[in-house]
Design a protein around this motif. Structure first.
Motif, mmCIF file in Angstrom:
data_model
loop_
_atom_site.group_PDB
_atom_site.id
_atom_site.type_symbol
_atom_site.label_atom_id
_atom_site.label_comp_id
_atom_site.label_asym_id
_atom_site.label_seq_id
_atom_site.Cartn_x
_atom_site.Cartn_y
_atom_site.Cartn_z
ATOM 1 N N SER A 3 -71.997 57.322 -13.945
ATOM 2 C CA SER A 3 -73.011 56.427 -14.476
ATOM 3 C C SER A 3 -73.140 56.610 -15.984
ATOM 4 O O SER A 3 -73.258 57.734 -16.488
ATOM 5 C CB SER A 3 -74.361 56.704 -13.803
ATOM 6 O OG SER A 3 -75.386 55.988 -14.431
ATOM 7 N N ARG A 5 -75.673 55.569 -17.675
ATOM 8 C CA ARG A 5 -77.053 56.008 -17.909
ATOM 9 C C ARG A 5 -77.190 57.512 -17.751
ATOM 10 O O ARG A 5 -77.858 58.177 -18.542
ATOM 11 C CB ARG A 5 -77.991 55.289 -16.937
ATOM 12 C CG ARG A 5 -78.218 53.828 -17.266
ATOM 13 C CD ARG A 5 -79.040 53.143 -16.211
ATOM 14 N NE ARG A 5 -78.295 53.037 -14.951
ATOM 15 C CZ ARG A 5 -78.781 52.503 -13.851
ATOM 16 N NH1 ARG A 5 -80.016 52.052 -13.823
ATOM 17 N NH2 ARG A 5 -78.057 52.415 -12.763
ATOM 18 N N THR A 216 -81.747 53.345 -21.629
ATOM 19 C CA THR A 216 -80.360 52.994 -21.349
ATOM 20 C C THR A 216 -80.277 51.987 -20.206
ATOM 21 O O THR A 216 -79.466 51.054 -20.228
ATOM 22 C CB THR A 216 -79.554 54.252 -20.999
ATOM 23 O OG1 THR A 216 -79.722 55.229 -22.022
ATOM 24 C CG2 THR A 216 -78.078 53.932 -20.864
ATOM 25 N N ARG A 217 -81.130 52.181 -19.208
ATOM 26 C CA ARG A 217 -81.145 51.241 -18.078
ATOM 27 C C ARG A 217 -81.515 49.844 -18.541
ATOM 28 O O ARG A 217 -80.885 48.853 -18.145
ATOM 29 C CB ARG A 217 -82.124 51.738 -17.028
ATOM 30 C CG ARG A 217 -82.246 50.814 -15.815
ATOM 31 C CD ARG A 217 -83.276 51.346 -14.850
ATOM 32 N NE ARG A 217 -83.410 50.477 -13.699
ATOM 33 C CZ ARG A 217 -84.288 50.668 -12.722
ATOM 34 N NH1 ARG A 217 -85.101 51.719 -12.761
ATOM 35 N NH2 ARG A 217 -84.345 49.831 -11.708
ATOM 36 N N ARG A 218 -82.532 49.784 -19.405
ATOM 37 C CA ARG A 218 -82.946 48.479 -19.911
ATOM 38 C C ARG A 218 -81.857 47.865 -20.802
ATOM 39 O O ARG A 218 -81.598 46.656 -20.750
ATOM 40 C CB ARG A 218 -84.243 48.631 -20.717
ATOM 41 C CG ARG A 218 -84.776 47.310 -21.265
ATOM 42 C CD ARG A 218 -86.076 47.540 -22.019
ATOM 43 N NE ARG A 218 -86.590 46.298 -22.561
ATOM 44 C CZ ARG A 218 -87.354 45.436 -21.909
ATOM 45 N NH1 ARG A 218 -87.683 45.700 -20.648
ATOM 46 N NH2 ARG A 218 -87.788 44.327 -22.461
ATOM 47 N N ARG A 221 -78.906 46.561 -18.679
ATOM 48 C CA ARG A 221 -79.190 45.561 -17.655
ATOM 49 C C ARG A 221 -78.360 44.284 -17.866
ATOM 50 O O ARG A 221 -77.808 43.732 -16.904
ATOM 51 C CB ARG A 221 -80.684 45.251 -17.633
ATOM 52 C CG ARG A 221 -81.109 44.357 -16.471
ATOM 53 C CD ARG A 221 -82.617 44.215 -16.480
ATOM 54 N NE ARG A 221 -83.258 45.518 -16.322
ATOM 55 C CZ ARG A 221 -84.533 45.760 -16.623
ATOM 56 N NH1 ARG A 221 -85.293 44.777 -17.114
ATOM 57 N NH2 ARG A 221 -85.048 46.947 -16.434
ATOM 58 N N PRO A 222 -78.229 43.780 -19.116
ATOM 59 C CA PRO A 222 -77.355 42.611 -19.306
ATOM 60 C C PRO A 222 -75.900 42.885 -18.944
ATOM 61 O O PRO A 222 -75.191 41.991 -18.476
ATOM 62 C CB PRO A 222 -77.506 42.290 -20.799
ATOM 63 C CG PRO A 222 -78.810 42.896 -21.197
ATOM 64 C CD PRO A 222 -78.941 44.119 -20.367
ATOM 65 N N GLU A 224 -74.861 44.790 -16.534
ATOM 66 C CA GLU A 224 -74.779 44.669 -15.084
ATOM 67 C C GLU A 224 -74.751 43.205 -14.667
ATOM 68 O O GLU A 224 -74.032 42.824 -13.732
ATOM 69 C CB GLU A 224 -75.968 45.387 -14.432
ATOM 70 C CG GLU A 224 -76.000 45.314 -12.923
ATOM 71 C CD GLU A 224 -74.793 45.944 -12.264
ATOM 72 O OE1 GLU A 224 -74.487 45.601 -11.109
ATOM 73 O OE2 GLU A 224 -74.129 46.785 -12.917
ATOM 74 N N GLY A 225 -75.541 42.368 -15.378
ATOM 75 C CA GLY A 225 -75.493 40.934 -15.099
ATOM 76 C C GLY A 225 -74.118 40.349 -15.381
ATOM 77 O O GLY A 225 -73.605 39.516 -14.613
ATOM 78 N N ARG A 228 -71.759 41.496 -12.536
ATOM 79 C CA ARG A 228 -71.958 40.759 -11.286
ATOM 80 C C ARG A 228 -71.363 39.356 -11.372
ATOM 81 O O ARG A 228 -70.735 38.873 -10.422
ATOM 82 C CB ARG A 228 -73.449 40.685 -10.955
ATOM 83 C CG ARG A 228 -74.039 41.984 -10.440
ATOM 84 C CD ARG A 228 -75.370 41.725 -9.755
ATOM 85 N NE ARG A 228 -76.323 41.094 -10.669
ATOM 86 C CZ ARG A 228 -77.200 41.753 -11.406
ATOM 87 N NH1 ARG A 228 -77.254 43.082 -11.344
ATOM 88 N NH2 ARG A 228 -78.035 41.113 -12.220
#
Length: 485
Positions: A3, A5, A216-218, A221-222, A224-225, A228
């Motif tokens: 990960s 993150r 880092t998660r925030r 997030r893009p 990850e988008g 996907r």
């Protein structure tokens, strides 16, 4: 640790831990140094006070040494012999000698016995002469020596900071006063600060790790988008879809835009490939069907076999297959050769082999030469041949080829006196399988690959292929190639 993150949180935590430990260590060193200097100053004051008494020839047993527990004192002479110590001093270290039992020297004893008389005589002399005694003792004004050590006073041991100050008595005897100041306050303060740091460090690291994880998660997030959506595009094979682009102007937004641009280029490439396959299949079907029909008729009625037509269809099919193969190699990234070629000689050679042209070709190549280029002989010969084929197909009565030098390279210009190319269509004719004259039969016209192939080859050789009008009628195709270096 897969990960991003987790790696980011761990990295930030390790960096902060190292920074905090280094800063804490530096802070403890500064604190210890300041508190040690304060203890040294206290020890120096105590040592100079006792040294002042010795300079006035105060007897050893009359010295006022203050609080012995706070300031243990040891006095030594020039030979390192202990001549006086503070009361209840049981042990000492860090002063040069660990003796705590006074052993007055003969000189100091004599000086003590004669003190009264000497003082009386000096007083008389001072009264008679009105001047100060030139043999009066003094305290050294030099920077004292400092050292850390221990002392046991009345059975209690502790660490001390010792200051050593020299005092010279009236009889010339030099004594050294070692006075100490306790380091207990310094040790308690350092221990307290160190304990607070050790207790707070895990909390700080936990907060840093948590905040880094959330940030880092925030931030990711893009990403990850994008992942996907790319997975969905791969699964559906729908290249018309696009990944979401964040409103920010950071690296992730640029990544999304670049990804979408790549998808657009890929969609266009796949579209061209599908169109190419469809057009190629369509173009191949016609000569194959014609050839099959002629062969079937010939098989049933040998006397009706059109051998000339079958040969023509075969030749046309062979040329079309060769063009398709060359285009496929060019699309695959085949690099041109690096042979040095005389473009004028290549033009003469190609024209001399065209014995079946319906219109003679006029060639104009200056004798001066100087038309050397670098590239693939076969590919450049195919370009010249395609340009001549195109001119023969559209010319009414004249086809001319001219070779000249221009802008550090060589130009091959092929001119015909046909209907010409409308200005609005001059770029479209270089697209694959494009033919402007739809009325022509396939036997009379080409498949629409010659000019597209010619431009591709020219571009891969660092050159260019353009078309313009040739006066009132006709078209002029110019191939420019860079000269050899």
């Amino acid at each position: 640790m897969r990960s991003v993150r987790a790696r980011a949180a761990l990295g930030a935590t390790v960096v902060v831990a190292l920074a905090v430990v280094a800063a804490g260590f530096a802070a403890l060193l500064v604190l210890r140094a300041n508190l040690t200097d304060q203890a040294g100053l206290q020890a120096e004051v105590a040592a100079r006070e006792i040294a002042g008494q010795l300079a006035l020839d105060v007897p050893y047993d009359k010295l006022e040494m203050g609080d012995e527990e706070d300031h243990p004192v040891q006095v030594t002479d020039e030979d390192g012999r202990v001549v006086a110590v503070s009361e209840d001093l049981d042990a000492i270290s860090g002063t040069g000698t660990d003796r705590v039992t006074p052993q007055p020297s003969a000189a100091s004893s004599a000086a003590g016995d004669d003190d009264g008389r000497a003082d009386d005589d000096r007083d008389d002399d001072d009264d008679d002469n009105g001047t100060a005694d030139p043999g009066r003792g003094e305290v050294s004004t030099d920077e004292p020596d400092f050292d850390n050590g221990t002392a046991t006073v009345d059975g209690d041991g502790a660490d001390y900071r010792f200051a050593s100050v020299e005092a010279t008595q009236r009889n010339g005897l030099t004594l050294t006063v070692h006075a100490g100041a306790p380091l207990a306050a310094e040790q308690r303060a350092v221990a307290s600060v160190r304990g607070a740091m050790l207790a707070g460090l895990p909390v700080v690291l936990l907060v840093v790790a948590g905040v880094t994880w959330l940030v880092t998660r925030r931030a990711l997030r893009p990403v990850e988008g994008i992942r996907r959506e790319m997975a969905a595009i791969t699964a559906s094979e729908d290249l018309s879809r696009r990944v979401p682009e964040p409103a920010s102007r950071d690296e992730i937004a640029r990544l999304a835009r670049t990804t979408n641009e790549t998808l657009t280029a890929l969609e266009a490439s796949v579209g061209r490939q599908r169109s190419f396959v469809a057009d190629a299949s369509h173009e191949l079907r016609s000569p194959i069907a014609s050839l099959r029909t002629q062969l079937e008729v010939g098989a049933a009625h040998p006397e009706l076999l059109d051998v000339a037509g079958a040969v023509a269809d075969t030749v046309r099919l062979q040329a079309l297959a060769a063009d398709l193969l060359l285009l496929a190699r060019l699309d695959a990234g085949e690099r041109p050769g690096n042979a040095r070629l005389d473009l004028g000689a290549l033009v003469h050679e190609e024209v001399s082999q065209r014995t079946g042209d319906r219109i003679p070709v006029t060639v104009s190549v200056p004798e001066a030469g100087g038309f050397e280029v670098t590239g693939s002989r076969g590919q450049l010969a195919r370009v010249i041949g395609n340009l001549l084929d195109n001119a023969e197909r559209h010319a009414e009565g004249a086809v001319a080829v001219e070779v000249r030098a221009e802008h550090g390279g060589a130009v091959v210009a092929v001119t015909d006196d046909g209907a010409g190319v409308p200005e609005t269509e001059r770029e479209r004719i270089f697209e694959r399988f494009v033919r402007l004259d739809d009325a022509r039969t396939r036997d009379e016209g080409g498949a629409g690959l010659g000019l597209a192939l010619a431009r591709d080859v020219a571009g891969r050789h660092g050159g260019r292929l353009t078309v313009t009008g040739a006066g009132e009628r006709g078209a002029r195709f110019e191939l420019w190639l860079p000269g050899s270096r």
